[in-house]
Design a protein around this motif. Structure first.
Motif, PDB file in Angstrom:
ATOM      1  N   ALA A 144      -1.894  11.963   5.839  1.00 12.34           N
ATOM      2  CA  ALA A 144      -3.022  11.771   6.756  1.00 12.34           C
ATOM      3  C   ALA A 144      -3.756  10.480   6.438  1.00 12.34           C
ATOM      4  CB  ALA A 144      -3.975  12.957   6.665  1.00 12.34           C
ATOM      5  N   TYR A 145      -3.835  10.141   5.159  1.00 10.55           N
ATOM      6  CA  TYR A 145      -4.456   8.895   4.710  1.00 10.55           C
ATOM      7  C   TYR A 145      -4.109   8.672   3.240  1.00 10.55           C
ATOM      8  CZ  TYR A 145      -8.078  12.020   2.790  1.00 10.55           C
ATOM      9  OH  TYR A 145      -8.743  13.024   2.112  1.00 10.55           O
ATOM     10  N   VAL A 146      -4.315   7.448   2.783  1.00 11.87           N
ATOM     11  CA  VAL A 146      -4.200   7.097   1.368  1.00 11.87           C
ATOM     12  C   VAL A 146      -5.589   6.697   0.887  1.00 11.87           C
ATOM     13  CG1 VAL A 146      -3.185   5.552  -0.348  1.00 11.87           C
ATOM     14  CG2 VAL A 146      -1.829   6.287   1.623  1.00 11.87           C
ATOM     15  N   HIS A 147      -6.036   7.311  -0.196  1.00 12.30           N
ATOM     16  CA  HIS A 147      -7.378   7.031  -0.725  1.00 12.30           C
ATOM     17  C   HIS A 147      -7.285   6.196  -1.994  1.00 12.30           C
ATOM     18  CE1 HIS A 147     -11.112   7.715  -2.980  1.00 12.30           C
ATOM     19  NE2 HIS A 147     -11.683   7.977  -1.816  1.00 12.30           N
ATOM     20  N   MET A 148      -8.142   5.181  -2.101  1.00 11.09           N
ATOM     21  CA  MET A 148      -8.224   4.346  -3.296  1.00 11.09           C
ATOM     22  C   MET A 148      -9.691   4.060  -3.614  1.00 11.09           C
ATOM     23  SD  MET A 148      -7.283   0.558  -1.703  1.00 11.09           S
ATOM     24  CE  MET A 148      -7.406  -0.264  -3.281  1.00 11.09           C
ATOM     25  N   THR A 149      -9.955   3.707  -4.863  1.00 11.59           N
ATOM     26  CA  THR A 149     -11.268   3.237  -5.299  1.00 11.59           C
ATOM     27  C   THR A 149     -11.099   1.789  -5.722  1.00 11.59           C
ATOM     28  OG1 THR A 149     -11.853   5.459  -6.069  1.00 11.59           O
ATOM     29  CG2 THR A 149     -13.180   3.626  -6.888  1.00 11.59           C
ATOM     30  N   LEU A 170      -5.563   3.502   5.319  1.00 11.14           N
ATOM     31  CA  LEU A 170      -6.052   3.310   3.961  1.00 11.14           C
ATOM     32  C   LEU A 170      -7.548   3.584   3.952  1.00 11.14           C
ATOM     33  CD1 LEU A 170      -5.458   2.403   1.047  1.00 11.14           C
ATOM     34  CD2 LEU A 170      -5.849   0.031   1.798  1.00 11.14           C
ATOM     35  N   VAL A 171      -7.971   4.508   3.095  1.00 14.52           N
ATOM     36  CA  VAL A 171      -9.379   4.862   2.937  1.00 14.52           C
ATOM     37  C   VAL A 171      -9.840   4.346   1.581  1.00 14.52           C
ATOM     38  CG1 VAL A 171     -11.028   6.758   2.694  1.00 14.52           C
ATOM     39  CG2 VAL A 171      -9.212   6.886   4.426  1.00 14.52           C
ATOM     40  N   ARG A 182     -15.549 -11.668   1.014  1.00 17.33           N
ATOM     41  CA  ARG A 182     -15.010 -11.283   2.311  1.00 17.33           C
ATOM     42  C   ARG A 182     -13.821 -10.334   2.143  1.00 17.33           C
ATOM     43  NH1 ARG A 182     -16.305 -14.594   6.710  1.00 17.33           N
ATOM     44  NH2 ARG A 182     -17.478 -16.490   6.177  1.00 17.33           N
ATOM     45  N   ILE A 183     -13.669  -9.427   3.087  1.00 21.60           N
ATOM     46  CA  ILE A 183     -12.485  -8.582   3.150  1.00 21.60           C
ATOM     47  C   ILE A 183     -12.027  -8.514   4.599  1.00 21.60           C
ATOM     48  CG2 ILE A 183     -13.066  -7.132   1.142  1.00 21.60           C
ATOM     49  CD1 ILE A 183     -14.031  -5.013   3.203  1.00 21.60           C
ATOM     50  N   ASP A 184     -10.774  -8.140   4.782  1.00 17.98           N
ATOM     51  CA  ASP A 184     -10.258  -7.918   6.127  1.00 17.98           C
ATOM     52  C   ASP A 184     -10.415  -6.431   6.440  1.00 17.98           C
ATOM     53  OD1 ASP A 184      -8.966  -7.765   8.529  1.00 17.98           O
ATOM     54  OD2 ASP A 184      -7.024  -8.499   7.799  1.00 17.98           O
ATOM     55  N   VAL A 185     -11.450  -6.104   7.184  1.00 21.42           N
ATOM     56  CA  VAL A 185     -11.750  -4.711   7.504  1.00 21.42           C
ATOM     57  C   VAL A 185     -10.565  -4.045   8.194  1.00 21.42           C
ATOM     58  CG1 VAL A 185     -13.268  -3.194   8.843  1.00 21.42           C
ATOM     59  CG2 VAL A 185     -14.227  -5.137   7.597  1.00 21.42           C
ATOM     60  N   ARG A 186      -9.773  -4.824   8.929  1.00 21.10           N
ATOM     61  CA  ARG A 186      -8.659  -4.268   9.692  1.00 21.10           C
ATOM     62  C   ARG A 186      -7.572  -3.658   8.810  1.00 21.10           C
ATOM     63  NH1 ARG A 186     -10.825  -8.676  11.545  1.00 21.10           N
ATOM     64  NH2 ARG A 186     -11.365  -8.942  13.748  1.00 21.10           N
ATOM     65  N   ARG A 187      -7.575  -3.998   7.523  1.00 19.14           N
ATOM     66  CA  ARG A 187      -6.598  -3.410   6.609  1.00 19.14           C
ATOM     67  C   ARG A 187      -6.915  -1.958   6.277  1.00 19.14           C
ATOM     68  NH1 ARG A 187      -3.616  -6.634   3.190  1.00 19.14           N
ATOM     69  NH2 ARG A 187      -2.634  -4.638   2.654  1.00 19.14           N
ATOM     70  N   PHE A 188      -8.075  -1.493   6.667  1.00 19.86           N
ATOM     71  CA  PHE A 188      -8.540  -0.164   6.282  1.00 19.86           C
ATOM     72  C   PHE A 188      -8.778   0.715   7.506  1.00 19.86           C
ATOM     73  CE2 PHE A 188      -9.897  -3.242   3.164  1.00 19.86           C
ATOM     74  CZ  PHE A 188      -9.557  -2.663   1.956  1.00 19.86           C
ATOM     75  N   GLY A 189      -8.506   2.001   7.324  1.00 19.97           N
ATOM     76  CA  GLY A 189      -8.900   2.960   8.349  1.00 19.97           C
ATOM     77  C   GLY A 189     -10.354   3.336   8.199  1.00 19.97           C
TER      78      GLY A 189
END
Length: 361
Positions: A144-149, A170-171, A182-189
């Motif tokens: 359903a998703y992959v979670h990372m810290t 990616l969560v 800066r980060i690319d928000v589009r890489r994350f759900g």
């Protein structure tokens, strides 16, 4: 009373101009004759602050239109439950990458809600000294998703690359390195971040969530826990932490005024360069347990030759006006948190003290 050099891990330092603005406006917000704390969250005065904070976040991170910007309460620990409550449907499983104490807690909370699996971990004897490599991850393409810290405050490690998850959202818990660059928000759900490290006071959490994930969230959970509820109501379904949002607005406005995230990253890299350089020049005295490629730019951890010396280091530093240098109670040692509001001058002061302390032995 002079302000100290604040290296606390959170709640942490805030930019002085953002605090001074709050001080000026505390009793009379924008000519309304009362404090923002006293304003209704349904009134025009607070609504303007609220929407400005959202707009500034979108500007700084170039948040796409197909993402919600939500303000939540309860910190990242609250999101440990809210994420699986919304995204982990019956019959599905979620992957968790374990890189420290907070990702452990996120996994344990999700276990109470549904089926989850460890997709990768770098734990050795209850410690974490590096970030895993892509080939070490065993990701389920049907998760359903992959979670990372993304940053680990306890052990001083940080992701400097993102795992490839294919079509699986990616969560990320970004509580301790949100807006450090800066980060690319589009890489994350979905991204969630407690405000109390880099952008504001405790009690507020920012959530950036892809709209399709929010729309497809579970409907069999209490209304208050649904991301969709808060998205539909512009995070004003119930009374939000209004003063925390106001202070976040101040910090974000100051960030834009002083050069945006490119300038923030430049300062953060300079601070880390100064501190790690000082540690590495005396490996006989300062021991950094984290592999170089996984070192955090936000939380620098190191040990001295003995616990007695560490206690003396912390005590003498406090007398010199430096606070927050004790390692987490579960890890010990020294921890220096270099969040956005920590000035380069404070790190220069610290490394000068470190060199003098090491020479005295």
């Amino acid at each position: 009373m002079p302000r100290v050099h604040n290296f606390n891990a959170g709640p942490a330092a805030l930019p002085l101009p953002a605090l001074e603005r709050a001080q000026r406006e505390l009793l009379d917000h924008d000519g309304t004759g009362m404090s923002i704390i006293e304003h209704s969250h349904r009134g025009k005065a607070f609504e303007a602050v609220h929407n400005e904070a959202i707009s500034l976040l979108r500007q700084l991170l170039d948040v796409p239109d197909d993402y919600h910007v939500l303000f939540q309460y309860g910190g990242a620990s609250h999101q440990f439950a809210v994420v699986p409550l919304n995204l982990l449907h019956a019959g599905r499983s979620a992957d968790y990458i374990i890189t420290g104490g907070w990702s452990e807690k996120a996994y344990q909370e999700a276990e109470r809600i549904g089926t989850v699996r460890v997709a990768g971990t770098t734990e050795v004897d209850k410690r974490y000294t590096r970030i895993p490599r892509q080939e070490e991850l065993t990701l389920d393409p049907n998760a359903a998703y992959v979670h990372m810290t993304t940053n680990n405050t306890l052990f001083g490690t940080q992701w400097h690359w993102l795992p490839e998850t294919g079509d699986v959202p990616l969560v990320a818990d970004m509580s301790s390195d949100f807006l450090w660059r800066r980060i690319d928000v589009r890489r994350f759900g979905l991204i969630y971040a407690g405000a109390q490290k880099n952008i504001g006071p405790s009690g507020l959490t920012v959530v950036l969530a892809r709209k399709d994930l929010v729309d497809g969230g579970r409907k069999d959970i209490p209304t208050i826990f649904r991301y969709a509820t808060h998205a539909t109501n512009n995070s004003l379904y119930n009374t939000p932490p209004t003063f925390a949002i106001y202070l976040v607005r101040n910090v974000l406005a100051y960030t834009v005024e002083t050069g945006g995230l490119d300038e923030v990253e430049r300062r953060n890299r300079r601070k880390a360069e100064l501190l790690y350089g000082t540690i590495d020049e005396r490996p006989d005295f300062f021991r950094a347990p984290v592999e170089a490629a996984s070192r955090s730019f936000m939380n620098v951890v190191f040990r001295l030759p003995s616990e007695e010396l560490e206690k003396r280091f912390i005590a003498e530093a406090a007398r010199e006006g430096m606070v927050g240098l004790a390692g987490h109670r579960s890890t010990g040692g020294i921890r220096v948190s270099l969040y956005n509001a920590v000035e380069v001058a404070s790190v220069e002061f610290l490394v000068s003290f470190m060199r003098a302390f090491a020479s005295r032995g």
